[in-house]
Design a protein around this motif. Structure first.
Motif, PDB file in Angstrom:
ATOM      1  N   GLU A  87     -58.461 110.232  52.684  1.00 38.81           N
ATOM      2  CA  GLU A  87     -58.386 110.658  54.089  1.00 38.81           C
ATOM      3  C   GLU A  87     -58.191 112.177  54.167  1.00 38.81           C
ATOM      4  O   GLU A  87     -58.880 112.875  54.917  1.00 38.81           O
ATOM      5  N   ALA A  88     -57.272 112.684  53.348  1.00 40.51           N
ATOM      6  CA  ALA A  88     -57.003 114.126  53.352  1.00 40.51           C
ATOM      7  C   ALA A  88     -58.218 114.907  52.861  1.00 40.51           C
ATOM      8  O   ALA A  88     -58.564 115.956  53.407  1.00 40.51           O
ATOM      9  N   ILE A  89     -58.878 114.379  51.843  1.00 37.94           N
ATOM     10  CA  ILE A  89     -60.081 115.032  51.310  1.00 37.94           C
ATOM     11  C   ILE A  89     -61.195 115.000  52.350  1.00 37.94           C
ATOM     12  O   ILE A  89     -61.979 115.929  52.482  1.00 37.94           O
ATOM     13  N   GLY A  90     -61.239 113.893  53.101  1.00 31.66           N
ATOM     14  CA  GLY A  90     -62.267 113.765  54.134  1.00 31.66           C
ATOM     15  C   GLY A  90     -63.566 113.202  53.584  1.00 31.66           C
ATOM     16  O   GLY A  90     -64.631 113.404  54.168  1.00 31.66           O
ATOM     17  N   ALA A  91     -63.490 112.478  52.459  1.00 33.97           N
ATOM     18  CA  ALA A  91     -64.703 111.881  51.881  1.00 33.97           C
ATOM     19  C   ALA A  91     -64.345 110.612  51.121  1.00 33.97           C
ATOM     20  O   ALA A  91     -63.345 110.565  50.408  1.00 33.97           O
ATOM     21  N   VAL A  92     -65.191 109.618  51.300  1.00 33.02           N
ATOM     22  CA  VAL A  92     -64.982 108.306  50.697  1.00 33.02           C
ATOM     23  C   VAL A  92     -66.251 107.936  49.922  1.00 33.02           C
ATOM     24  O   VAL A  92     -67.349 108.158  50.410  1.00 33.02           O
ATOM     25  N   TYR A 105     -61.912 104.507  49.532  1.00 28.30           N
ATOM     26  CA  TYR A 105     -61.263 105.269  48.456  1.00 28.30           C
ATOM     27  C   TYR A 105     -62.182 106.396  48.019  1.00 28.30           C
ATOM     28  O   TYR A 105     -63.379 106.371  48.278  1.00 28.30           O
ATOM     29  N   ASN A 106     -61.614 107.352  47.295  1.00 33.86           N
ATOM     30  CA  ASN A 106     -62.427 108.387  46.672  1.00 33.86           C
ATOM     31  C   ASN A 106     -62.278 108.259  45.158  1.00 33.86           C
ATOM     32  O   ASN A 106     -61.301 108.747  44.593  1.00 33.86           O
ATOM     33  N   THR A 107     -63.223 107.548  44.538  1.00 41.04           N
ATOM     34  CA  THR A 107     -63.103 107.387  43.078  1.00 41.04           C
ATOM     35  C   THR A 107     -63.758 108.552  42.323  1.00 41.04           C
ATOM     36  O   THR A 107     -63.659 108.616  41.111  1.00 41.04           O
ATOM     37  N   ASP A 108     -64.409 109.475  43.051  1.00 42.94           N
ATOM     38  CA  ASP A 108     -64.938 110.669  42.369  1.00 42.94           C
ATOM     39  C   ASP A 108     -63.778 111.413  41.708  1.00 42.94           C
ATOM     40  O   ASP A 108     -63.873 111.834  40.554  1.00 42.94           O
ATOM     41  N   ILE A 109     -62.681 111.558  42.451  1.00 50.34           N
ATOM     42  CA  ILE A 109     -61.556 112.293  41.853  1.00 50.34           C
ATOM     43  C   ILE A 109     -60.822 111.440  40.815  1.00 50.34           C
ATOM     44  O   ILE A 109     -60.307 111.964  39.840  1.00 50.34           O
ATOM     45  N   LEU A 110     -60.811 110.131  41.001  1.00 50.48           N
ATOM     46  CA  LEU A 110     -60.221 109.275  39.968  1.00 50.48           C
ATOM     47  C   LEU A 110     -61.028 109.428  38.680  1.00 50.48           C
ATOM     48  O   LEU A 110     -60.499 109.396  37.576  1.00 50.48           O
ATOM     49  N   ALA A 133     -66.980 125.872  46.396  1.00 49.98           N
ATOM     50  CA  ALA A 133     -66.171 125.392  47.522  1.00 49.98           C
ATOM     51  C   ALA A 133     -66.962 124.424  48.388  1.00 49.98           C
ATOM     52  O   ALA A 133     -66.863 124.437  49.609  1.00 49.98           O
ATOM     53  N   GLY A 134     -67.739 123.544  47.749  1.00 54.77           N
ATOM     54  CA  GLY A 134     -68.468 122.498  48.466  1.00 54.77           C
ATOM     55  C   GLY A 134     -67.617 121.240  48.536  1.00 54.77           C
ATOM     56  O   GLY A 134     -66.399 121.272  48.333  1.00 54.77           O
ATOM     57  N   GLY A 135     -68.278 120.114  48.801  1.00 54.94           N
ATOM     58  CA  GLY A 135     -67.578 118.842  48.924  1.00 54.94           C
ATOM     59  C   GLY A 135     -66.857 118.443  47.638  1.00 54.94           C
ATOM     60  O   GLY A 135     -65.730 117.948  47.666  1.00 54.94           O
ATOM     61  N   ALA A 136     -67.503 118.673  46.496  1.00 55.17           N
ATOM     62  CA  ALA A 136     -66.896 118.296  45.213  1.00 55.17           C
ATOM     63  C   ALA A 136     -65.642 119.130  44.970  1.00 55.17           C
ATOM     64  O   ALA A 136     -64.598 118.607  44.570  1.00 55.17           O
ATOM     65  N   ALA A 137     -65.737 120.432  45.239  1.00 57.95           N
ATOM     66  CA  ALA A 137     -64.591 121.322  45.019  1.00 57.95           C
ATOM     67  C   ALA A 137     -63.410 120.910  45.890  1.00 57.95           C
ATOM     68  O   ALA A 137     -62.252 120.923  45.447  1.00 57.95           O
ATOM     69  N   ARG A 138     -63.703 120.528  47.105  1.00 62.46           N
ATOM     70  CA  ARG A 138     -62.639 120.121  48.021  1.00 62.46           C
ATOM     71  C   ARG A 138     -61.860 118.914  47.457  1.00 62.46           C
ATOM     72  O   ARG A 138     -60.636 118.937  47.398  1.00 62.46           O
ATOM     73  N   ALA A 139     -62.590 117.910  47.004  1.00 64.42           N
ATOM     74  CA  ALA A 139     -61.935 116.727  46.433  1.00 64.42           C
ATOM     75  C   ALA A 139     -61.138 117.110  45.191  1.00 64.42           C
ATOM     76  O   ALA A 139     -59.997 116.681  45.000  1.00 64.42           O
ATOM     77  N   ILE A 140     -61.723 117.951  44.357  1.00 69.64           N
ATOM     78  CA  ILE A 140     -61.065 118.323  43.100  1.00 69.64           C
ATOM     79  C   ILE A 140     -59.821 119.176  43.357  1.00 69.64           C
ATOM     80  O   ILE A 140     -58.811 119.046  42.659  1.00 69.64           O
ATOM     81  N   ALA A 141     -59.871 120.022  44.375  1.00 68.35           N
ATOM     82  CA  ALA A 141     -58.695 120.846  44.710  1.00 68.35           C
ATOM     83  C   ALA A 141     -57.507 119.946  45.058  1.00 68.35           C
ATOM     84  O   ALA A 141     -56.363 120.209  44.651  1.00 68.35           O
ATOM     85  N   GLN A 258     -65.952 107.303  37.744  1.00 69.01           N
ATOM     86  CA  GLN A 258     -65.917 106.997  39.180  1.00 69.01           C
ATOM     87  C   GLN A 258     -66.456 105.585  39.401  1.00 69.01           C
ATOM     88  O   GLN A 258     -65.973 104.844  40.254  1.00 69.01           O
ATOM     89  N   GLY A 259     -67.451 105.204  38.584  1.00 71.32           N
ATOM     90  CA  GLY A 259     -68.018 103.858  38.671  1.00 71.32           C
ATOM     91  C   GLY A 259     -67.036 102.821  38.166  1.00 71.32           C
ATOM     92  O   GLY A 259     -66.820 101.782  38.809  1.00 71.32           O
ATOM     93  N   ILE A 260     -66.401 103.116  37.045  1.00 75.02           N
ATOM     94  CA  ILE A 260     -65.448 102.174  36.464  1.00 75.02           C
ATOM     95  C   ILE A 260     -64.268 101.949  37.418  1.00 75.02           C
ATOM     96  O   ILE A 260     -63.834 100.804  37.624  1.00 75.02           O
ATOM     97  N   ALA A 261     -63.798 103.025  38.031  1.00 74.63           N
ATOM     98  CA  ALA A 261     -62.659 102.893  38.970  1.00 74.63           C
ATOM     99  C   ALA A 261     -63.055 102.010  40.157  1.00 74.63           C
ATOM    100  O   ALA A 261     -62.261 101.188  40.631  1.00 74.63           O
ATOM    101  N   ALA A 262     -64.291 102.158  40.635  1.00 75.54           N
ATOM    102  CA  ALA A 262     -64.754 101.319  41.748  1.00 75.54           C
ATOM    103  C   ALA A 262     -64.828  99.860  41.310  1.00 75.54           C
ATOM    104  O   ALA A 262     -64.355  98.962  42.016  1.00 75.54           O
ATOM    105  N   TYR A 263     -65.372  99.633  40.135  1.00 80.37           N
ATOM    106  CA  TYR A 263     -65.507  98.263  39.615  1.00 80.37           C
ATOM    107  C   TYR A 263     -64.128  97.614  39.485  1.00 80.37           C
ATOM    108  O   TYR A 263     -63.941  96.430  39.806  1.00 80.37           O
ATOM    109  N   GLU A 264     -63.167  98.378  39.027  1.00 80.53           N
ATOM    110  CA  GLU A 264     -61.799  97.856  38.868  1.00 80.53           C
ATOM    111  C   GLU A 264     -61.196  97.494  40.224  1.00 80.53           C
ATOM    112  O   GLU A 264     -60.521  96.473  40.366  1.00 80.53           O
TER     113      GLU A 264
END
Ligand code: ATR
Length: 291
Positions: A87-92, A105-110, A133-141, A258-264
């Protein structure tokens, strides 16, 4: 050959385009190895029909969905609940079936979190330099702050975008850990021993010989580098790191995890390291990656 019967569960990916996604390989191989009666496919969804697609998927009993570009933000309006960090990242990027609808959830960062852990890189107490500072950077920050980085320097060609992320992270964590700097400052950083996470699109195939920073002193002072690009498998950024004797990693494990976290999340299971390694090898083969 897999048998699809009356009890087969369905998962899938919504986005546009989706045809070249590696996700079907990840999930169908996981199901095969674990002997789960599950299939994963892709659904190309137009931007104005995301909410309709999510509602329809729920009505059809679809167990879980991944979400990719360009729907990672807009899909949030169609969910009954969202994980606070996503929610804080603003991307699912992952929807998990719950009572009454999907939870996001955001499993990209997981995924990146697990890649860092595999690489033995801890962010706690460290200075992290985030390139881009795109979408990926925001999640990673957000991940860096969550993992206790002492300082997060977001460096971008367009300073305002970096400032926007730094502000969002500091507000969410009620801290002043994140700051923004122009990319051109990379050669004159006072610090050393920082971990660099490269999130710009610079160096992406076919521009294999490009890097967002070419100043050698920047690499000399770094401790390690992670590029979220996986094609090419060894980016120019990684080569510059390695030239200075620093460990460097690409983004393939982030994609795997990110795929494994989603599968789990969908199956309430835990995927072992050995299984993860099998999938990783399959991904490399499918993508034609030689390391
Ligand atoms: P994503 O959501 O995948 O992170 P994005 O939002 O398109 O992708 O962001 C791409 C990043 O690469 C941005 O940080 C962009 O910098 P700007 O914000 O200044 O556009 C960065 N980028 C792209 N091309 C670049 C280049 N030639 N030099 C430096 N940075 C570049």
């Amino acid at each position: 050959m897999k048998t699809i019967d009356g009890t087969t569960r369905v998962c899938g990916l919504i986005g546009n385009p989706v045809a070249h996604s590696i996700s079907p390989l990840i999930h169908n191989r996981l199901a095969e190895i674990r002997n789960d009666n599950l299939v994963y496919t892709t659904f190309c969804v137009d931007s104005d029909r995301v909410s309709e697609a999510v509602k329809g998927a729920y009505a059809l009993g679809i167990l879980g969905l991944n979400v990719t570009v360009p729907h990672k933000q807009t899909v949030m309006a169609a969910l009954v609940e969202t994980d606070p960090l996503a929610e804080a990242i603003g991307a699912v990027n992952t929807l998990v079936r719950t009572d009454g609808g999907y939870k996001g959830y955001n499993t990209d960062i997981l995924g990146l979190d697990r890649e860092l852990s595999d690489a033995g890189l801890s962010l706690a107490g460290k200075t992290v330099v985030l390139l881009g500072a795109g979408g990926a950077a925001r999640a990673i920050a957000f991940l860096c702050a969550k993992r206790g980085a002492a300082k997060i320097m977001i460096m971008n060609r367009t300073l305002e975008r970096a400032q926007g992320i730094a502000e969002a992270v500091n507000n969410y964590f009620n801290s002043d850990t994140a700051c923004a700097k122009p990319l051109t400052d990379c050669g004159k950083l006072g610090e050393s021993g920082y971990i660099v996470i490269q999130t710009t699109s610079v160096g992406l195939h076919p521009h294999d010989d490009e890097a967002p920073v070419t100043d050698e002193s920047f690499y000399e002072k770094a401790e390690a580098g992670v590029d979220i690009i996986y094609n090419p498998a060894r980016t120019r950024f990684m080569k510059l790191m390695q030239k200075h004797g620093k460990p460097a990693f690409n983004g393939l494990k982030m994609l795997l995890y990110q795929g494994i976290a989603a599968y789990e999340l969908w199956n309430g299971c835990e995927i072992s390291r050995d299984t993860a390694q099998l999938i990783y090898d399959d991904m490399k083969q499918a993508l034609g990656i030689v390391e």
